[in-house]
Design an enzyme around this catalytic site. Structure first.
Site, short mmCIF file in Angstrom:
data_model
loop_
_atom_site.label_atom_id
_atom_site.label_comp_id
_atom_site.label_asym_id
_atom_site.label_seq_id
_atom_site.Cartn_x
_atom_site.Cartn_y
_atom_site.Cartn_z
CD GLU A 93 37.43 38.94 54.78
OE1 GLU A 93 37.33 40.06 55.32
OE2 GLU A 93 38.13 38.75 53.75
CG HIS B 274 38.19 42.83 53.66
ND1 HIS B 274 38.84 42.36 54.78
CD2 HIS B 274 38.65 44.09 53.45
CE1 HIS B 274 39.64 43.30 55.24
NE2 HIS B 274 39.55 44.36 54.45
CB CYS C 231 43.11 44.20 52.74
SG CYS C 231 42.61 45.87 53.26
#
Length: 381
Positions: free
Chosen positions: A354, A352, A260
């Site tokens: 995660e 992202h 990001c």
């Protein structure tokens, strides 16, 4: 007799006004009004430090039905500058919940508004672009309309803002790795999420989360096998210090992974430019092409800025780091979603990995990073 709900007003800098009901804390809040398209995951959204300085509008109409819990928080507090929902749930229906969304917004002082036409506002932002706005609730909702508009127009714009110091840790924190140990990993906290730390630790890294104002010598003192730049809020063009720090990391030959905001800063370190998107990407349903594998991933995004780079073929790094290529591309609008350096051990993605959007379409990137670090260790022996 039931008391009438308190009034709240959303005011955009172009003069658009929406009158609704007060939600969360009462008072005034200012920020860039943006929309997030996720139909779930509101707890992860509001506790993501990347949303600092932004008033977040949820496009899903019904928000708050599963309440809030202590396990799914992505950081130590709620970070959104304000919150806009159409229909907040009146009850909480989840066995894991220990508080309502409204209670948490009040506790963390987040001013919100409900009961307005969020679809209309979303369509307006898509046409006119993200813009500054303010939510005025409680007694502040009764202020003169011209005064409210003046307050909004005097608020700082997102372009040119450096918000890293507001969200970063003040001291180093360490999470011990699991399984076969790879080594110490220096994570520059520009707004890191707990899920990112957990994913890195699960790959055998001892994760050292560092304040955003550390020096290259302080990074070297960790004796890292690699460096990671996290997500975070703000304009990458206002983070010259983080770019210079990253160039020192690359000059040291340390493997690097950024996500990001970290992707934007790698772009700048390589010598590329960045620019502000009209209304950004925010949500958990963004299709991205991994050009290496040809696979399309459904990914989670939260970014209002992007890297300016040629989408096809390898090109020379303007700052002398060899060949670079765009590794991932957003399929909605052809925005650069990843970079890979071909002559140094560095890569990044704009989204992202995660987050559980696909739900695990992008999680392989943490394995790719671990493999890169291990391969670099072997090459230097």
């Amino acid at each position: 007799m039931t008391a009438l709900p308190e009034t709240a007003v959303l005011v955009l800098e172009d003069g658009t006004r929406h009158v609704g009901r007060a939600y969360g804390a009462r008072g005034t809040t200012l920020g860039e009004v943006v929309f997030s398209t996720g139909m779930s995951g509101y707890q992860e959204t509001i506790t993501d430090p990347s949303y600092a300085g932004q008033i977040v509008l949820q496009t899903a109409p019904h928000i708050g039905n599963t309440g809030m819990n202590d396990e799914d928080r992505e950081s130590r507090r709620v970070w959104v500058a304000g919150y806009i929902v159409r229909d907040p749930s009146r009850v909480v229906s989840n066995w894991r919940a220990n508080a309502s969304l409204d209670d948490v917004l009040v506790k963390d002082g987040i001013v919100g508004i409900s009961g307005i036409d969020t679809r209309s506002i979303t369509r307006h932002i898509r046409s006119a672009g993200s813009m500054r706005g303010g939510i005025f609730s409680g007694a502040d909702a009764d202020q003169d309309a011209e005064e409210q508009l003046r307050i909004v127009r005097e608020a700082p714009e997102m372009a040119g803002r450096n918000l890293s110091a507001e969200v970063s840790v003040d001291e180093i924190t360490i999470t011990t790795g699991l399984g076969e140990r790879v080594g110490n990993l220096a994570v520059l906290d520009l707004g890191v999420k707990q899920a990112t730390i957990d994913n890195l630790a699960a790959r055998g890294f001892d994760v050292h989360v560092l304040p955003q104002n550390v020096t290259i010598d302080e990074i070297r003192a960790v004796d890292p096998v690699a460096v990671f730049y996290s997500n975070g809020p703000g304009d990458p063009a206002a983070s010259d210090g983080h770019v210079e720090l990253l160039r020192a990391v690359l000059d040291d030959g340390l493997p690097f992974f950024g996500i990001c905001f970290g992707n934007q800063l790698l772009g700048r370190a390589l010598g590329l430019g960045t620019y502000k998107l009209p209304f950004g990407h925010r949500g958990i349903n963004q299709p991205v092409l991994d050009k290496t594998t040809g696979r399309v991933e459904i990914t989670a995004h939260n970014h209002g800025f992007a890297v300016d780079a040629p989408l096809e073929g390898a090109f020379d790094s303007p700052n002398g780091y060899g060949k670079v290529e765009v590794s991932h591309v957003g399929l909605n609008d052809n925005v650069v979603e990843g970079l890979r350096a071909l002559d140094i051990p560095a890569f990044s993605v704009q989204y992202h990995p995660e987050a559980a959007a696909g739900p695990h379409d992008a999680n392989y990137l943490f394995d790719r990073f671990r493999d890169l670090v291990i391969a670099t260790q072997k090459d230097t022996k």
